[in-house]
Motif scaffolding. Structure first.
Motif, short mmCIF file in Angstrom:
data_model
loop_
_atom_site.label_atom_id
_atom_site.label_comp_id
_atom_site.label_asym_id
_atom_site.label_seq_id
_atom_site.Cartn_x
_atom_site.Cartn_y
_atom_site.Cartn_z
N SER A 178 0.84 -1.20 0.00
CA SER A 178 0.00 0.00 0.00
C SER A 178 0.87 1.24 0.00
O SER A 178 0.62 2.20 -0.73
CB SER A 178 -0.91 0.03 1.22
N LEU A 179 1.91 1.21 0.81
CA LEU A 179 2.79 2.37 0.92
C LEU A 179 3.45 2.67 -0.43
O LEU A 179 3.40 3.81 -0.92
CB LEU A 179 3.85 2.11 1.99
N PHE A 180 4.05 1.65 -1.03
CA PHE A 180 4.73 1.88 -2.31
C PHE A 180 3.72 2.23 -3.40
O PHE A 180 3.95 3.13 -4.22
CB PHE A 180 5.54 0.64 -2.72
N ALA A 181 2.59 1.51 -3.42
CA ALA A 181 1.59 1.78 -4.45
C ALA A 181 1.04 3.19 -4.30
O ALA A 181 0.72 3.86 -5.27
CB ALA A 181 0.45 0.77 -4.37
N LEU A 182 0.94 3.64 -3.05
CA LEU A 182 0.43 4.98 -2.79
C LEU A 182 1.39 6.04 -3.33
O LEU A 182 0.98 7.00 -3.99
CB LEU A 182 0.22 5.17 -1.29
N VAL A 183 2.67 5.84 -3.07
CA VAL A 183 3.67 6.79 -3.57
C VAL A 183 3.64 6.82 -5.10
O VAL A 183 3.56 7.89 -5.71
CB VAL A 183 5.08 6.41 -3.05
N LEU A 184 3.65 5.62 -5.69
CA LEU A 184 3.60 5.54 -7.16
C LEU A 184 2.28 6.09 -7.70
O LEU A 184 2.25 6.88 -8.64
CB LEU A 184 3.74 4.08 -7.60
N GLY A 185 1.18 5.68 -7.07
CA GLY A 185 -0.14 6.07 -7.54
C GLY A 185 -0.37 7.57 -7.41
O GLY A 185 -0.96 8.20 -8.28
N MET A 186 0.12 8.13 -6.33
CA MET A 186 0.00 9.57 -6.11
C MET A 186 0.75 10.31 -7.22
O MET A 186 0.23 11.26 -7.81
CB MET A 186 0.60 9.92 -4.74
N PRO B 227 -1.32 1.67 -10.75
CA PRO B 227 -2.15 2.29 -11.78
C PRO B 227 -3.61 2.45 -11.35
O PRO B 227 -4.25 3.45 -11.66
CB PRO B 227 -2.07 1.31 -12.96
N PHE B 228 -4.10 1.47 -10.60
CA PHE B 228 -5.47 1.53 -10.07
C PHE B 228 -5.60 2.72 -9.12
O PHE B 228 -6.50 3.56 -9.26
CB PHE B 228 -5.76 0.20 -9.37
N LEU B 229 -4.66 2.81 -8.18
CA LEU B 229 -4.68 3.95 -7.26
C LEU B 229 -4.49 5.27 -8.01
O LEU B 229 -5.13 6.27 -7.68
CB LEU B 229 -3.55 3.80 -6.23
#
Lengths: 222, 261
Positions: free
Chosen positions: A24-32, A102-104
């Motif tokens: 979640s943390l990494f996806a959030l950084v990438l997604g943001m 990408p979803f985030l």
């Protein structure tokens, strides 16, 4: 019920939590990064760059069109390169992060787009540079909706960890398949399902709570 | 002083190009309260938004206090905008910030130190009579109070010019009156040039000294506000004045001639 149940579940739960947290943390950084870039580079955006917008948008669509389990297989070499193995929860974090970003990113894009253009214009009119507008206007103004959107994303990631369990990621999903399905341990199957349901409820409740607190502060009468 | 010369602006739509502004020439003196009036779609909003380049004009030049706004690059434009305040019909306050933080935002952007920001924000909140609302979020304010915050935010960095984009159009008559009085007061105290666009004749009558009438993207009449009411020349001006006369006549009929004298 056998006496190894609690041990199995505890270990599985910890692994799942570990994967959900870091992914979640990494996806959030990438997604943001993806979401913000999409919003600011679109036509009429504060850092207009239609070509870049198109490239990122196409990339996101491509990754999102792959079924997650295939994406994991595709990303196995990357996992090996980053963490040295393709098995276990740490290896899964690589694919989970990249699969969920990408979803985030899309969720964050849609949320930020809802910030009224007037607020952005007001910030422009006082001479605020683009990055100030991103961090002082776009993100804070959208914050309650962002939190709700990110909650959806984290629940998606929880779901993905269970899928990743099918090909050696560990965690509750892996328990359900290895014990519940392959060894006919119905007790394990049901217990993991209940744990995953509880986990998702907890995440949703947490997200609603945080979003509610932010809204309450801004939109209450004294 | 603001000098607009040969300003043009077109919009590209799927159906072809639409001319929003055509060869606009205007001169607004320092310290003036200048009204631009027109019916919906006449181009008045586009015109005022060109002054701080929220809209990019196609050609022509805009000069504000000696600075040619139309020639600035992005970072120079950001600097220049700090001296051009703007207020909006929908206020456009930030819901995530308190009244204090909203007003402090332009000073923070300009990089002023914290003690200065505190002092200056309190000063300006005092001027707009909102000192007691410092820690309140915009959601809790009435329309008039929101616009006062908007005015405070626009003025906090001591601009040379204040642009008002239909700032009173969403307010009730009484609140409109108090906001106009505030603008008049500020104009007098700070010797600030105010450019406002409106479709409300009352606004023009109440605070403007000079005005321009815009019709189909062209300035069709300029001059003093008194002249506008006494001797309207353009089609738009005549229609506006006719509307006033219509209501005046109607009132006379209803109240009886002479009743109002």
């Amino acid at each position: 019920m056998r006496d190894d149940l609690i041990d199995l579940l505890w270990k599985g739960l910890l692994e799942t939590l570990y994967m959900v947290f870091w992914s979640s943390l990494f996806a959030l950084v990438l997604g943001m990064t993806l979401g913000v870039t999409l919003v600011v580079t679109e036509k009429g955006g504060i850092l207009e760059a239609p070509r870049l917008h198109k490239v990122i948008s196409t990339l996101i669509n491509s990754v999102r069109s792959l079924p997650f389990i295939i994406l994991i297989v595709l990303l196995l070499p990357l996992s090996r390169w980053v963490v040295g193995t393709t098995l276990g929860p740490t290896a899964a974090i690589v694919s989970l992060s990249i699969g969920a970003a990408p979803f985030l990113g899309r969720i964050i894009e849609n949320t930020l787009k809802e910030v009224s253009p007037g607020k952005v214009e007001a910030a422009k009119s006082i001479g605020a540079p683009p990055f100030t507008i991103i961090f002082h206007v776009l993100i804070p103004e959208a914050l309650p909706a962002l939190v709700r959107g990110i909650t959806i994303g984290i629940i998606g990631i929880t779901e993905f960890t269970a899928v990743a369990g099918a090909i050696g990621a560990g965690g509750l999903g892996s328990l359900a398949i290895r014990f519940g399905y392959q060894r006919f341990r119905e007790d394990v199957l049901f217990a993991t399902v209940i744990l995953i349901i509880l986990l998702v409820q907890l995440i949703q409740w947490g997200g609603d709570f945080i979003a509610g607190q932010i809204s309450k502060k801004r939109y209450k009468f004294e | 002083m603001i000098v607009i010369s040969n300003l043009n602006k077109t919009y590209k739509t799927p159906k072809g190009t639409v001319t929003a502004l055509e060869n606009i020439n205007l001169r607004i003196e320092k310290g003036d309260i200048f009204g631009i009036i027109g019916f919906s779609g006449a181009g008045k909003s586009t015109l005022i938004r060109c002054l701080n380049r929220l809209e990019e004009p196609d050609s022509g030049s805009i000069e504000i206090e000696g600075k040619v706004i139309t020639q600035l690059n992005q970072s120079e434009l950001q600097q220049a905008r700090r001296k051009i305040g703007m207020i909006f019909q929908q206020f456009n306050l930030l819901d995530s910030k308190t009244v204090f933080q909203n007003v402090a935002f332009p000073l923070k952007v300009a990089g002023h130190p914290k003690p200065f920001i505190q002092k200056r924000v309190r000063e300006i909140l005092d001027l707009v009579q909102l000192s007691d609302k410092e820690n309140v979020y915009p959601f809790q304010l009435s329309g008039g109070q929101k616009q006062r915050v908007g005015i405070a935010r626009a003025l906090v960095n001591e601009p040379d010019v204040l642009l008002s984009d239909e700032a009173t159009s969403a307010l009730d008559p009484q609140t409109t009156y108090s906001i106009l009085e505030l603008l008049k007061d500020i104009n007098r105290k700070l010797h600030l040039t105010i450019v406002l666009i409106t479709h409300e004749l009352d606004v023009l009558q109440h605070i403007c000294n000079n005005m321009a009438v815009i019709e189909n993207g062209r300035i069709v009449e300029t001059g003093s506000v008194d002249k506008f009411f006494l001797n309207p020349e353009s089609d738009t001006a005549k229609r506006f004045v006719k509307i006033i006369e219509y209501y005046r006549d109607k009132r006379m009929v209803m109240e009886g001639t002479g009743a109002g004298i």
